[in-house]
Design an enzyme around this catalytic site. Structure first.
Site, short mmCIF file in Angstrom:
data_model
loop_
_atom_site.label_atom_id
_atom_site.label_comp_id
_atom_site.label_asym_id
_atom_site.label_seq_id
_atom_site.Cartn_x
_atom_site.Cartn_y
_atom_site.Cartn_z
N GLY A 12 0.82 -1.21 0.00
CA GLY A 12 0.00 0.00 0.00
C GLY A 12 0.85 1.25 0.00
O GLY A 12 0.57 2.21 0.71
N SER A 14 1.35 3.30 -2.53
CA SER A 14 1.02 4.28 -3.58
C SER A 14 0.39 5.56 -3.05
O SER A 14 0.34 6.57 -3.75
CB SER A 14 0.07 3.63 -4.60
OG SER A 14 -1.05 3.10 -3.94
N ARG A 15 -0.11 5.50 -1.83
CA ARG A 15 -0.81 6.68 -1.26
C ARG A 15 -0.62 6.70 0.25
O ARG A 15 -0.20 5.72 0.85
CB ARG A 15 -2.31 6.60 -1.56
CG ARG A 15 -2.67 6.79 -2.99
CD ARG A 15 -4.17 6.84 -3.19
NE ARG A 15 -4.81 5.54 -3.10
CZ ARG A 15 -5.77 5.21 -2.26
NH1 ARG A 15 -6.24 6.09 -1.40
NH2 ARG A 15 -6.31 4.00 -2.25
N SER A 139 -4.04 -0.21 14.26
CA SER A 139 -4.80 1.04 14.46
C SER A 139 -5.22 1.11 15.93
O SER A 139 -5.42 0.06 16.56
CB SER A 139 -6.06 1.01 13.59
OG SER A 139 -6.96 2.04 13.99
N TYR A 152 -13.29 -4.14 11.18
CA TYR A 152 -11.96 -3.50 11.09
C TYR A 152 -11.25 -3.57 12.44
O TYR A 152 -10.06 -3.90 12.52
CB TYR A 152 -12.17 -2.07 10.63
CG TYR A 152 -10.93 -1.22 10.48
CD1 TYR A 152 -10.09 -1.37 9.38
CD2 TYR A 152 -10.60 -0.24 11.42
CE1 TYR A 152 -8.95 -0.56 9.23
CE2 TYR A 152 -9.48 0.57 11.28
CZ TYR A 152 -8.66 0.39 10.18
OH TYR A 152 -7.55 1.20 10.03
N ALA A 155 -10.00 -7.03 13.10
CA ALA A 155 -8.83 -7.33 12.27
C ALA A 155 -7.59 -6.64 12.81
O ALA A 155 -6.51 -7.24 12.91
CB ALA A 155 -9.10 -6.90 10.83
N LYS A 156 -7.74 -5.37 13.19
CA LYS A 156 -6.57 -4.64 13.67
C LYS A 156 -6.10 -5.15 15.04
O LYS A 156 -4.91 -5.14 15.33
CB LYS A 156 -6.88 -3.14 13.72
CG LYS A 156 -7.04 -2.50 12.33
CD LYS A 156 -5.78 -2.61 11.50
CE LYS A 156 -5.82 -1.80 10.22
NZ LYS A 156 -4.62 -1.96 9.39
N1 LIG Z 1 -5.62 7.00 7.90
C1 LIG Z 1 -5.82 6.73 9.18
O1 LIG Z 1 -6.39 7.54 9.93
C2 LIG Z 1 -5.38 5.42 9.75
C3 LIG Z 1 -5.44 5.23 11.14
C4 LIG Z 1 -5.03 4.04 11.70
C5 LIG Z 1 -4.54 3.03 10.88
N2 LIG Z 1 -4.50 3.21 9.54
C6 LIG Z 1 -3.98 2.11 8.74
O2 LIG Z 1 -2.85 2.56 8.00
C7 LIG Z 1 -2.76 1.84 6.78
C8 LIG Z 1 -2.67 2.83 5.62
O3 LIG Z 1 -3.83 3.65 5.65
P1 LIG Z 1 -3.98 4.95 4.73
O4 LIG Z 1 -4.87 5.87 5.46
O5 LIG Z 1 -2.63 5.43 4.30
O6 LIG Z 1 -4.77 4.36 3.49
P2 LIG Z 1 -5.01 4.97 2.04
O7 LIG Z 1 -4.56 6.39 1.95
O8 LIG Z 1 -6.42 4.65 1.76
O9 LIG Z 1 -4.01 4.09 1.13
C9 LIG Z 1 -4.23 2.73 1.08
C10 LIG Z 1 -3.07 2.05 0.37
O10 LIG Z 1 -3.28 0.64 0.44
C11 LIG Z 1 -3.56 0.13 -0.86
N3 LIG Z 1 -4.67 -0.80 -0.74
C12 LIG Z 1 -5.92 -0.52 -0.31
N4 LIG Z 1 -6.67 -1.63 -0.31
C13 LIG Z 1 -5.87 -2.63 -0.77
C14 LIG Z 1 -6.08 -4.00 -1.02
N5 LIG Z 1 -7.27 -4.60 -0.81
N6 LIG Z 1 -5.03 -4.73 -1.50
C15 LIG Z 1 -3.83 -4.14 -1.71
N7 LIG Z 1 -3.58 -2.85 -1.49
C16 LIG Z 1 -4.59 -2.09 -1.03
C17 LIG Z 1 -3.89 1.32 -1.72
O11 LIG Z 1 -3.58 1.05 -3.09
P3 LIG Z 1 -4.27 1.93 -4.29
O12 LIG Z 1 -3.70 3.31 -4.15
O13 LIG Z 1 -3.82 1.28 -5.54
O14 LIG Z 1 -5.73 1.87 -4.04
C18 LIG Z 1 -3.00 2.40 -1.10
O15 LIG Z 1 -1.67 2.23 -1.53
C19 LIG Z 1 -3.97 0.93 6.72
O16 LIG Z 1 -3.64 -0.35 7.18
C20 LIG Z 1 -4.94 1.59 7.70
O17 LIG Z 1 -5.85 0.65 8.23
C21 LIG Z 1 -4.90 4.38 8.95
#
Ligand SMILES: NC(=O)c1ccc[n+]([C@@H]2O[C@H](COP(=O)([O-])OP(=O)(O)OC[C@H]3O[C@@H](n4cnc5c(N)ncnc54)[C@H](OP(=O)(O)O)[C@@H]3O)[C@@H](O)[C@H]2O)c1
Length: 243
Positions: A12, A14-15, A139, A152, A155-156
């Protein structure tokens, strides 16, 4: 042990948080493979901007073949893997009595089963690595719970139990396994939170704001690279939200 530059795989990448971790590890001179699900252009653009050689690879969380394929690509390209950062995550909200049971289990299958596939695929290479580490991105929802997040949150939380048991399994191999538990972070995942909810949430965060992806990445690099006497650790990075 190879004298080639050390390498990392960030799922993940890419973003959001994964992209920030990719940049931060590259700044530490690791060659980084970052995966994308659909954002190929974004992932490739990130790789071209990095100071060290990098790879953008397609990956689908939950698919065992995809897990073996992505690790195989890293090893074919660079011949080694030293740091595995399990960042990609699937979120699907809904209360336990409204979320379809198939979708509910799908969240666990992708987040827990999917990361298990990657760990299995990567272990032989990590055992040969230098300062090898596995870092799970969990998380605070997995620690504190959140209404509407039973799938979620389960899972976390499971990732934490998984990582702690894995840390015990891999201690003899010198592979450290740690968990990062972010709070609210400004990424696409939280972009849909309406302004009114955003203000309410921020009021409950001791630091009165969401975190940035770079702040989470700094903690991920600490666990993956610098925390050489930490294994089985859960590092909460949430601006005090869970206090
Ligand atoms: N943002 C928050 O507030 C927060 C808080 C606690 C924990 N987290 C955890 O931190 C991690 C990253 O979150 P984020 O906020 O950076 O997410 P995000 O901005 O939505 O980016 C998600 C990344 O994961 C990839 N991805 C999504 N679904 C996927 C799948 N089914 N298979 C393979 N790749 C997948 C996406 O690829 P594409 O770009 O190609 O779609 C992208 O690179 C996650 O595990 C999330 O649960 C986030």
């Amino acid at each position: 042990m190879s004298s080639a530059p050390r390498t990392a795989l960030v799922t993940g990448g890419s973003r959001g948080i994964g992209a920030a971790i990719t940049r931060a590890l590259s700044a530490r001179q690791l060659r980084v493979a970052c995966t994308y699900r659909s954002s190929r252009d974004e992932a490739e653009r990130i790789c071209t901007e990095l100071p060290v050689q990098a790879l953008a690879l397609p990956f689908q969380l939950g698919d065992p073949e995809s897990a073996h394929s992505v690790v195989g690509s890293v090893l074919r390209e660079w011949g080694r893997l030293d740091a595995l950062v399990l960042n990609a995550g699937m979120w699907r909200g809904g209360r336990v009595d409204t979320l379809d049971p198939t979708q509910w289990w799908g969240v666990l299958e992708a987040n827990v089963g999917g990361n298990a596939h990657l760990v299995r695929a990567a272990l032989p290479a990590l055992r040969e690595g230098t300062n090898p580490s596995i870092t799970f991105i969990s998380s605070v929802v997995g620690l504190r719970g959140f209404a509407g997040d039973t799938a979620y949150g389960s899972a976390k939380a499971a990732l934490i139990g998984f990582a702690r048991s894995l840390a015990k399994e891999l201690g003899r191999d010198g592979i450290r396994v740690n968990v990062l538990a972010p709070g609210y972070v400004e990424t696409d995942m939280t972009a849909a939170v309406p302004d009114s909810s955003r203000r309410r949430i921020a009021q409950r965060v001791v630091m009165r704001r969401f975190g940035s992806a770079d702040e989470i990445a700094a903690a991920a690099v600490f666990l993956a690279e610098d925390a050489t006497y930490c294994t089985g650790t859960v590092l909460v990075v949430d601006g005090g939200w869970s206090l």
